[in-house]
Design an enzyme around this catalytic site. Structure first.
Site: not given
Length: 537
Positions: A193, A351
């Protein structure tokens, strides 16, 4: 020689959303996530943007399953559209499947798939792979990193993740298992990610939001509080409830809850303002969401009053900034005090930032690395981080949608491409192409001018003066002379064409379009869409 493994990216590399990839071995395909992207202001009338499923449609008999990393729409929202093309089982955690099932059921496609629930650390044989579901922390509970045990070794996909050392539910990212995979088998390829790859440091813990929410509610003594967040962010909802209770407030939601579980929203009016905390959806400015209706004064369950405090406990998804700003303005117009992340930290990301991404690279020690999930600049920054962590530059590939990679005994290499364009969804229609979108932009920016030409082909003459109709070019009641002049220009051009023997409707349409388009451009310096219609009598 061991069988090669192909990795193809259908979406998610170069944009936020549309996350979808294929992992293929021995002619069998496993689909990794199937998400949507939300439209930007340059996509008028579009509801959702999907990956291009052309590759999967062409190889439908080879698709074994879909595996889901977590329950967010940018990873699961396209599932109902994919299931129209292929009928396959879907693997994920109980919560992820519950969120995905709702969309599939809405589309009437439950018979097209079988939902297979997996648990933390479980390892399943799916097609030619052993797929291991490694727990990770994210802003929706029960997310996974996926370890594909392939003929070419372990391919690890991080999913959306962060390294939260104090998660609300105590479920941490299992770095120990990732380290063990790296030590025992080695990780041939890491896909990770990249959303926060530009952000230095570490993402704050989700539990830090709870303390801020308590302070905000304590500072709103005597006033009603409405808190909006992502509906799927259950940890955030829990912290809102905890903060409300800690400040002596009753909790109501703008969603349906079984009777007796919570205070019904209809009872809020009977409670003292200082005892009210309403939990709402709509943190992204969705037009028909509860928060947007509150801002417009159109929510039938609750009306804002001057002095109410509205907390937006989320950050706008890229592309949603304008919609969120519109809602915030509406809330202020109704006299509410609005608290958002630009003022106090009522939201933290799900994130990983640079420090966490470097930690994952350090633990995983991948032989090859491909950054995924993010705009192109995020992928580039993540690649730079990988170089600082010792991954050789020639073993880092920055890819884009459509790229296809092959991992074999010699290593990782690019090998062709797959269809990866945007598939636009308008209502229930999933085939709105770029041509339609281009027309909509032109209509929005310049308007449309239609000319109706009535022709008698037998006499070779006009049966009536051309009628010019316009929307968005000029305001017709104030431009009668201009429209009459346009009609005369078209009439002259069509009469000349008829005099030269033209009778074909398409030829006359081209004549009318050229004449009207030239006139419009010369007189107004605008370029509206010109639509000629030829009627024969």
């Amino acid at each position: 020689m061991a069988a090669p493994v192909r990795v193809s990216f259908l979406g998610g590399l170069g944009e936020i959303g549309r996350n979808c990839a294929c992992i293929e071995q021995d002619g069998r395909i496993v689909v990794l996530d199937c998400g949507v992207m939300f439209p930007d202001p340059l996509m008028p009338g579009i509801d959702l943007v999907l990956p291009d499923f052309g590759y999967l449609r062409d190889h439908a008999d080879q698709v074994e399953a879909v595996v889901l990393t977590h329950g967010h729409e940018d990873h699961t929202g396209g599932l109902a559209y994919l299931l129209r093309e292929v009928a396959v089982p879907v693997y994920g955690s109980a919560l992820t499947l519950g969120l995905a099932r709702h969309r599939v059921e809405e589309a009437g496609l439950l018979e097209r798939c079988r939902f297979v629930e997996v648990t933390d650390g479980e390892r399943r044989a799916i097609g030619p792979f052993e797929v291991e579901f490694v727990p990770v922390t994210h802003s929706v509970p029960n997310g996974f990193a996926l370890a594909f045990h392939t003929a070419q070794g372990v391919i690890l996909h991080s999913g959306d993740f962060k390294l939260d050392l104090q998660p609300v539910d105590g479920r941490v990212t299992d770095l120990a298992r990732i380290g063990r995979l790296a030590l025992d088998e080695g990780i041939r390829l890491l896909l990770a990610d990249s959303t926060n790859a530009e952000e230095p440091g570490f993402t704050p813990s989700e539990s830090s939001v709870g303390a801020v929410l308590r302070q905000v509610l304590a500072g709103a003594g005597g006033r009603r509080v409405v808190v909006a967040c992502f509906a799927s962010h259950l940890h955030r909802v829990q912290q809102i409830v905890d903060a409300a209770i800690a400040n002596g407030r009753k909790v109501a939601t703008l969603v349906r809850i079984p009777e007796g579980s919570l205070v019904d929203i209809s009872e809020v009016g009977a409670l003292p303002d200082g005892e009210v905390c309403v939990v709402s959806t709509g943190s992204q400015g969705e037009p028909l969401s509860a928060l947007a209706l509150l801002a417009a004064g159109e929510n039938r369950l609750l009306q804002l009053r001057p002095g109410d405090v509205v907390v937006i406990s989320a950050h706008p998804i890229p592309g949603n900034e304008w919609a969120v700003g519109r809602v915030v303005n509406g809330l202020h117009r109704r006299g509410a005090e609005v608290v958002h992340t630009g003022q106090v930290p009522v939201h933290v990301s799900g994130h990983a930032r640079q420090g966490e991404l470097q930690t994952l690279l350090s633990v995983a020690q991948p032989e090859w690395f491909v950054p995924v999930h993010g705009e192109y600049r995020h992928l580039v920054h993540h690649a730079r981080l990988a170089r600082t962590m010792g991954v050789p530059e020639d073993r880092i590939l920055v890819c884009e949608d459509g790229d296809s990679l092959v991992l074999d005994d010699q290593g990782l290499r690019r090998d062709g491409s797959v269809p990866s364009g945007f598939l636009y969804v308008d209502g229930t229609v999933g085939d709105v192409g770029r041509g339609v979108l281009r027309d909509r932009r032109q209509l929005a920016e310049e308007g449309v001018v239609m000319v109706v030409v009535t022709v008698d082909p037998h006499l070779g003459e006009l049966a009536a003066p051309p009628q010019v109709i316009t929307r968005g070019w000029v305001y017709a009641p104030e431009a009668e002379e201009l429209l009459e002049e346009a009609s005369a220009v078209v009439a002259k051009a069509v009469e000349e064409a008829l005099g030269e023997g033209a009778r074909d409707a398409e030829a006359l349409q081209r004549t009318a379009r050229r004449a009207l388009g030239r006139f419009v451009g010369e007189r107004t310096r605008r370029r509206p869409m010109v639509v000629p219609v030829v009627v024969t009598v």
